[in-house]
Design an enzyme around this catalytic site. Structure first.
Site, PDB file in Angstrom:
ATOM      1  N   ARG A 128      38.470 108.720  93.211  1.00 48.01           N
ATOM      2  CA  ARG A 128      37.259 108.331  92.467  1.00 48.01           C
ATOM      3  C   ARG A 128      36.482 109.563  91.994  1.00 48.01           C
ATOM      4  O   ARG A 128      36.302 110.534  92.712  1.00 48.01           O
ATOM      5  CB  ARG A 128      36.354 107.491  93.368  1.00 48.01           C
ATOM      6  CG  ARG A 128      35.017 107.157  92.697  1.00 48.01           C
ATOM      7  CD  ARG A 128      34.321 106.014  93.351  1.00 48.01           C
ATOM      8  NE  ARG A 128      33.992 106.254  94.736  1.00 48.01           N
ATOM      9  CZ  ARG A 128      33.440 105.345  95.535  1.00 48.01           C
ATOM     10  NH1 ARG A 128      33.202 104.135  95.077  1.00 48.01           N
ATOM     11  NH2 ARG A 128      33.146 105.648  96.777  1.00 48.01           N
ATOM     12  N   ARG A 163      32.352 112.551  95.065  1.00 46.58           N
ATOM     13  CA  ARG A 163      31.360 112.431  96.128  1.00 46.58           C
ATOM     14  C   ARG A 163      31.877 113.108  97.394  1.00 46.58           C
ATOM     15  O   ARG A 163      33.045 113.007  97.723  1.00 46.58           O
ATOM     16  CB  ARG A 163      31.066 110.952  96.411  1.00 46.58           C
ATOM     17  CG  ARG A 163      30.022 110.390  95.494  1.00 46.58           C
ATOM     18  CD  ARG A 163      29.885 108.907  95.605  1.00 46.58           C
ATOM     19  NE  ARG A 163      29.922 108.415  96.979  1.00 46.58           N
ATOM     20  CZ  ARG A 163      29.670 107.147  97.306  1.00 46.58           C
ATOM     21  NH1 ARG A 163      29.374 106.271  96.377  1.00 46.58           N
ATOM     22  NH2 ARG A 163      29.734 106.751  98.554  1.00 46.58           N
ATOM     23  N   ARG A 174      34.397 105.671 107.464  1.00 44.69           N
ATOM     24  CA  ARG A 174      33.532 104.679 106.832  1.00 44.69           C
ATOM     25  C   ARG A 174      34.144 103.285 106.935  1.00 44.69           C
ATOM     26  O   ARG A 174      33.436 102.298 107.091  1.00 44.69           O
ATOM     27  CB  ARG A 174      33.265 105.047 105.380  1.00 44.69           C
ATOM     28  CG  ARG A 174      32.381 106.285 105.250  1.00 44.69           C
ATOM     29  CD  ARG A 174      32.440 106.855 103.865  1.00 44.69           C
ATOM     30  NE  ARG A 174      31.604 106.135 102.936  1.00 44.69           N
ATOM     31  CZ  ARG A 174      31.817 106.054 101.640  1.00 44.69           C
ATOM     32  NH1 ARG A 174      32.882 106.622 101.111  1.00 44.69           N
ATOM     33  NH2 ARG A 174      30.994 105.408 100.861  1.00 44.69           N
TER      34      ARG A 174
HETATM   35  P1  AMP Z   1      27.263 104.068  99.805  1.00 47.04           P
HETATM   36  O1  AMP Z   1      26.956 104.797  98.562  1.00 47.04           O
HETATM   37  O2  AMP Z   1      26.660 102.671  99.837  1.00 47.04           O
HETATM   38  O3  AMP Z   1      28.732 104.041 100.134  1.00 47.04           O
HETATM   39  O4  AMP Z   1      26.538 104.840 101.003  1.00 47.04           O
HETATM   40  C1  AMP Z   1      26.872 106.173 101.329  1.00 47.04           C
HETATM   41  C2  AMP Z   1      26.378 106.503 102.725  1.00 47.04           C
HETATM   42  O5  AMP Z   1      24.955 106.330 102.786  1.00 47.04           O
HETATM   43  C3  AMP Z   1      26.920 105.618 103.835  1.00 47.04           C
HETATM   44  O6  AMP Z   1      28.182 106.044 104.300  1.00 47.04           O
HETATM   45  C4  AMP Z   1      25.826 105.774 104.890  1.00 47.04           C
HETATM   46  O7  AMP Z   1      25.932 107.020 105.550  1.00 47.04           O
HETATM   47  C5  AMP Z   1      24.560 105.830 104.059  1.00 47.04           C
HETATM   48  N1  AMP Z   1      23.996 104.471 103.851  1.00 47.04           N
HETATM   49  C6  AMP Z   1      23.854 103.801 102.669  1.00 47.04           C
HETATM   50  N2  AMP Z   1      23.307 102.602 102.861  1.00 47.04           N
HETATM   51  C7  AMP Z   1      23.072 102.492 104.202  1.00 47.04           C
HETATM   52  C8  AMP Z   1      22.542 101.461 105.039  1.00 47.04           C
HETATM   53  N3  AMP Z   1      22.127 100.287 104.527  1.00 47.04           N
HETATM   54  N4  AMP Z   1      22.464 101.723 106.366  1.00 47.04           N
HETATM   55  C9  AMP Z   1      22.867 102.895 106.897  1.00 47.04           C
HETATM   56  N5  AMP Z   1      23.406 103.878 106.175  1.00 47.04           N
HETATM   57  C10 AMP Z   1      23.511 103.701 104.832  1.00 47.04           C
END
Ligand code: AMP
Length: 216
Positions: A128, A163, A174
């Site tokens: 990605r 990213r 993750r």
């Molecule tokens: P994402 O872009 O949604 O994949 O988020 C990237 C990272 O941000 C995740 O792996 C978490 O470390 C953190 N993160 C985003 N949203 C949350 C959430 N609702 N709770 C806890 N960590 C979050």
């Protein structure tokens, strides 16, 4: 309309959110994007969140819940609702959100659950690339949707970046975190009769067509 989109990291939630937000004129709220912006701006919250995010771990609930509550209290969300992407990620976050919405006299209309096998997610994530322009954020995949010119966004000409959390080890973490902490939300919202599951298709347009049916 108040929507939640659930799915493992890399399942394509972001791509679905782009068109839903456009077609339904509903604000797209990605807690991941808000956290990354805080990191880029060097805020205290960003500094605290970064160490968790780089490892693929969840940022502590209290940090995320506060930014989410503040965001959905803004006038655009009050007027149009919202599309939550990446929140809630734990049962505790979902319960806090429920209590907050109940106090406001509103509720979630639907939860879209986007299902994609782990192996496919791994392959997509490491391929990605995302446009760095915050007004564009177009997503490419070097395997099946590459940009015309390497490293450059077709739409706006800005640079593409990978990213920091899109590497094999972090994606593996993750996915583990997703299965342990976020997947239970499917049962949580199913009990409330809110979940519609969509199996992610190979072609983005096919997945979009399935989600469109759900939102009709
Ligand atoms: P994402 O872009 O949604 O994949 O988020 C990237 C990272 O941000 C995740 O792996 C978490 O470390 C953190 N993160 C985003 N949203 C949350 C959430 N609702 N709770 C806890 N960590 C979050």
């Amino acid at each position: 309309m108040r929507l939640i989109i659930l799915g493992a990291p890399g399942s394509g939630k972001g791509s679905q959110c782009k068109w839903i937000t456009r077609d339904y004129d509903v604000p797209h709220i990605s807690t991941g994007d808000i956290l990354r912006k805080n990191i880029a701006d060097g805020t205290e919250l960003g500094m605290e969140a970064k160490s968790y995010m780089d490892k693929g771990a969840l940022v502590p609930d209290e940090l995320v819940v506060n930014i989410l509550k503040a965001r959905i209290s803004e006038p655009d969300c009050k007027e149009k609702g919202f599309l939550l992407d990446g929140f809630p990620r734990t049962i505790a976050q979902a319960q806090t959100l429920d209590a907050f919405l109940t106090a406001e006299g509103v509720s979630i209309d639907k939860v879209i659950n986007l299902e994609v096998p782990d192996e496919e997610i791994m392959s997509r994530a490491i391929n990605r690339r995302t446009c760095e322009n915050p007004d564009c954020k177009e997503i490419y995949n070097l395997r099946d949707n590459p940009p015309k010119v390497e490293g450059v966004c077709d739409k706006c000409g800005s640079k593409l970046f990978q990213r920091k959390d899109d590497n094999e080890e972090t994606v593996k973490n993750r996915l583990e975190v997703y299965h342990a902490q976020t997947e239970p939300l499917i049962a949580y919202y199913s009990e409330k009769g809110l979940v519609a599951t969509v199996i992610g298709q190979e072609r983005l347009e096919d997945t979009i067509a399935l989600v469109k049916e759900i939102l009709k």
